[in-house]
Design an enzyme around this catalytic site. Structure first.
Site, PDB file in Angstrom:
ATOM      1  CG  ASN A   7      -1.821   1.069   1.294  1.00 34.49           C
ATOM      2  OD1 ASN A   7      -1.842   1.958   0.388  1.00 34.49           O
ATOM      3  ND2 ASN A   7      -2.812   0.913   2.271  1.00 34.49           N
ATOM      4  NE  ARG A  90      -6.255   1.744  -0.083  1.00 35.94           N
ATOM      5  CZ  ARG A  90      -6.566   2.501   0.705  1.00 35.94           C
ATOM      6  NH1 ARG A  90      -5.687   2.578   1.769  1.00 35.94           N
ATOM      7  NH2 ARG A  90      -7.694   2.919   0.861  1.00 35.94           N
ATOM      8  CG  HIS A 179     -12.569   4.657   2.325  1.00 36.68           C
ATOM      9  ND1 HIS A 179     -13.255   5.584   3.207  1.00 36.68           N
ATOM     10  CD2 HIS A 179     -11.375   4.764   2.707  1.00 36.68           C
ATOM     11  CE1 HIS A 179     -12.422   6.377   3.645  1.00 36.68           C
ATOM     12  NE2 HIS A 179     -11.232   6.017   3.436  1.00 36.68           N
ATOM     13  CG  HIS A 207     -13.455   3.150   6.085  1.00 34.60           C
ATOM     14  ND1 HIS A 207     -13.019   1.874   6.057  1.00 34.60           N
ATOM     15  CD2 HIS A 207     -12.639   4.143   6.588  1.00 34.60           C
ATOM     16  CE1 HIS A 207     -11.446   2.344   6.259  1.00 34.60           C
ATOM     17  NE2 HIS A 207     -11.453   3.600   6.621  1.00 34.60           N
ATOM     18  N   GLY A 209     -12.381   6.721   9.559  1.00 31.47           N
ATOM     19  CA  GLY A 209     -10.780   6.632  10.028  1.00 31.47           C
ATOM     20  C   GLY A 209     -10.377   8.122  10.057  1.00 31.47           C
ATOM     21  N   GLY A 211      -9.921   9.451   7.102  1.00 31.18           N
ATOM     22  CA  GLY A 211     -10.902   9.509   5.884  1.00 31.18           C
ATOM     23  C   GLY A 211     -12.117   8.802   6.235  1.00 31.18           C
ATOM     24  NE  ARG A 240      -9.186  13.792   3.441  1.00 33.65           N
ATOM     25  CZ  ARG A 240      -9.472  12.301   3.048  1.00 33.65           C
ATOM     26  NH1 ARG A 240     -10.392  11.943   2.415  1.00 33.65           N
ATOM     27  NH2 ARG A 240      -8.482  11.614   3.536  1.00 33.65           N
ATOM     28  CD  GLU A 332     -11.504  -1.278  12.811  1.00 38.62           C
ATOM     29  OE1 GLU A 332     -10.597  -1.538  13.475  1.00 38.62           O
ATOM     30  OE2 GLU A 332     -11.566  -1.414  11.532  1.00 38.62           O
ATOM     31  CG  ASN A 333     -10.560   1.376  18.309  1.00 39.65           C
ATOM     32  OD1 ASN A 333     -10.331   0.517  19.017  1.00 39.65           O
ATOM     33  ND2 ASN A 333      -9.932   1.647  17.092  1.00 39.65           N
ATOM     34  CD  GLU A 383      -8.774  -0.552   3.643  1.00 41.64           C
ATOM     35  OE1 GLU A 383      -8.007  -0.414   4.899  1.00 41.64           O
ATOM     36  OE2 GLU A 383      -9.139   0.311   3.129  1.00 41.64           O
TER      37      GLU A 383
HETATM   38  P1  ADP Z   1      -6.710   6.026   8.413  1.00 44.93           P
HETATM   39  O1  ADP Z   1      -7.784   6.483   7.552  1.00 44.93           O
HETATM   40  O2  ADP Z   1      -5.418   6.958   8.538  1.00 44.93           O
HETATM   41  O3  ADP Z   1      -6.267   4.472   8.060  1.00 44.93           O
HETATM   42  P2  ADP Z   1      -7.592   5.039  10.945  1.00 44.93           P
HETATM   43  O4  ADP Z   1      -8.469   4.240  10.344  1.00 44.93           O
HETATM   44  O5  ADP Z   1      -6.539   4.425  11.805  1.00 44.93           O
HETATM   45  O6  ADP Z   1      -6.930   6.114  10.062  1.00 44.93           O
HETATM   46  O7  ADP Z   1      -8.543   5.860  12.093  1.00 44.93           O
HETATM   47  C1  ADP Z   1      -7.735   7.196  12.634  1.00 44.93           C
HETATM   48  C2  ADP Z   1      -8.877   7.780  13.678  1.00 44.93           C
HETATM   49  O8  ADP Z   1      -9.152   6.652  14.521  1.00 44.93           O
HETATM   50  C3  ADP Z   1      -8.327   9.029  14.611  1.00 44.93           C
HETATM   51  O9  ADP Z   1      -9.230  10.092  14.474  1.00 44.93           O
HETATM   52  C4  ADP Z   1      -8.174   8.278  15.840  1.00 44.93           C
HETATM   53  O10 ADP Z   1      -8.353   9.321  16.802  1.00 44.93           O
HETATM   54  C5  ADP Z   1      -9.225   7.239  15.800  1.00 44.93           C
HETATM   55  N1  ADP Z   1      -9.050   6.367  16.831  1.00 44.93           N
HETATM   56  C6  ADP Z   1      -7.974   5.303  17.100  1.00 44.93           C
HETATM   57  N2  ADP Z   1      -8.099   4.753  18.067  1.00 44.93           N
HETATM   58  C7  ADP Z   1      -9.295   5.238  18.813  1.00 44.93           C
HETATM   59  C8  ADP Z   1      -9.605   4.972  20.038  1.00 44.93           C
HETATM   60  N3  ADP Z   1      -9.271   3.838  20.789  1.00 44.93           N
HETATM   61  N4  ADP Z   1     -11.037   5.639  20.339  1.00 44.93           N
HETATM   62  C9  ADP Z   1     -11.248   6.662  19.661  1.00 44.93           C
HETATM   63  N5  ADP Z   1     -10.902   6.956  18.619  1.00 44.93           N
HETATM   64  C10 ADP Z   1      -9.547   6.105  18.171  1.00 44.93           C
END
Ligand code: ADP
Length: 404
Positions: A7, A90, A179, A207, A209, A211, A240, A332-333, A383
């Site tokens: 990637n 990718r 994505h 999705h 993240g 983005g 963004r 996820e988190n 992915e």
């Molecule tokens: P990318 O799009 O760069 O792959 P990610 O999927 O890793 O990014 O997501 C990054 C985002 O996820 C950030 O805004 C980060 O704060 C959030 N994040 C990561 N871990 C946690 C967590 N434990 N609790 C809340 N937000 C989280």
């Protein structure tokens, strides 16, 4: 068979070496800050962690670091690069042409070059990764997996903008969506969890993240998605803006903003960072909101509200809606955000389970109450695994795949 997944972005190159068809990660890592003096390699092999400074000018150098690492006598995992049976990449933009993953040949390369016009920050490094791998492994099959491919099933009614039709004919201005590898992966997982075939599920996949994009999946196919001509459209993201009244840009242009400064404004200074004035990272914003910061709270509230609106609009085009899926670092988190997004959606058939939600971080789980007409799932995206599977399927003779 070992499959290398690449990637390649403009500032980092991530890699995964898989043993297939077992789908086991043999090694993985990242060359970070490519082109900067602080460039470094992070490499994992089993549970062994390695980090070292590296000298990289570009993606080509980063790829050399990766190949050398894989065969390194101390931290490597291969005796020889000839053990790599295929390489999967990718690739962000495949235009309207690529409806699925493909084996790379000269024609495919020419198309990736052509679509660099639509993804100037992404396709060139993706291509540099393909070329570098081609030089080191000239006889190995390479596969391109496009982020846009899953969205090529979006019907015209959903991908056309309300602009003069000739702009579509002349410049192919339309919604493409991004994505796609992630949306496809989690939609397939959702179908499997529901015990359905992959084309027997209607879902809204979120999705979230750095983005963010939301996709409406009907019978396993993408039928609409929030990102558009570029990854700037849709919900507000880390930096963004997401959807805007385009007249805001003309207004600012009249105030003296240049096209370049507007691009920077919308891509790098907006979204969560722009609204909060504090951070683009949800973890920081949650902490600051907890300490009483109104602007951090506002940024989170706007983010959740806009996601909720997209879910509502996609629920209106999916009949019936089976599931809502959260994925990506935030999806996820960030438990409290999932709750804020889904709370009070019973009118749509969403009966959210606050306790199950609280228990769920970074793992596959249902976070709706048993019997909820619309299930809510957390499904960590993968992915690289999706790319590894496509690469395996396209590089191994069909008879072997069928029997594996
Ligand atoms: P990318 O799009 O760069 O792959 P990610 O999927 O890793 O990014 O997501 C990054 C985002 O996820 C950030 O805004 C980060 O704060 C959030 N994040 C990561 N871990 C946690 C967590 N434990 N609790 C809340 N937000 C989280």
């Amino acid at each position: 068979m070992k499959i290398l997944i690449i990637n390649a972005g403009s500032s980092s190159v991530k890699y995964y070496l898989y043993a297939m068809p077992e789908a086991q990660v043999v090694a993985n890592g990242t060359v970070e800050r490519v082109g900067e003096t602080s460039s470094r390699l992070i490499h994992w092999r089993d549970h062994l962690y390695h980090e070292s400074p590296v000298h990289t000018l570009d993606v080509d150098d980063a790829m050399s670091v990766i190949f050398d690492t894989l065969v390194h006598e101390d931290i490597g995992v291969l005796r020889d690069l000839s053990e790599i049976g295929a390489v999967g990449h990718r690739v962000v933009h495949g235009g309207e042409e690529f409806t699925g993953s493909v084996v790379v040949n000269e024609q495919v390369i020419a198309s990736i070059v052509k679509y660099a016009d639509l993804a100037p920050l992404h396709n060139p490094p993706n291509l540099a990764g393909i070329r570098a791998a081609g030089r080191r492994l000239p006889n190995v099959t390479q596969v391109a997996c496009f982020d846009t491919a899953f969205h090529t099933t979006i019907p015209k009614v959903a991908y056309m903008y309300g602009l003069p039709y000739d702009l579509y004919e002349k410049y192919r201005i339309r919604r493409y969506g991004f994505h796609g590898i992630s949306h496809r992966y989690v939609a397939r997982r959702a179908a499997a969890i529901l015990g359905r075939g992959k084309y027997e599920v209607n879902a809204i996949t979120c999705h979230l993240g750095n983005g963010c994009s939301i996709t409406a999946v009907k019978n396993g196919h993408s039928v609409d998605t929030s990102m558009g001509f570029t990854p700037l459209e849709g919900v507000p993201m880390g930096t963004r803006s997401g959807d805007l009244d385009p007249a805001i840009l003309f207004y600012l242009a009249d105030k003296g903003y240049t096209a370049q400064s507007l691009k920077t404004l919308c891509n790098r200074r907006s979204g969560l960072l722009g609204i909060s004035g504090l951070s683009n990272d949800i973890r920081n914003l949650l902490e600051l909101a907890g300490q009483g910061s109104d602007r951090a709270t506002l940024a989170i509230d706007v983010f959740c509200y806009r996601i909720r609106k997209y879910i509502g609009s996609y629920a209106a085009v999916l009949e019936p809606l089976d599931a809502i899926v959260f994925t990506g670092g935030i999806g996820e988190n960030a438990t409290s955000l999932r709750e804020q997004i889904c709370r009070g959606m019973t009118q749509l058939g969403v009966h959210f389970d606050g306790q199950a939600n609280q228990r769920t971080a970074d793992q596959e789980a249902e976070i709706s109450v048993p019997g909820s007409p619309v299930k809510v799932f957390v499904i960590p995206t993968n992915e690289q695994l999706a790319i590894a599977k496509d690469t395996y399927d396209l590089s191994v003779p069909a008879t072997l795949v069928a029997s594996s």
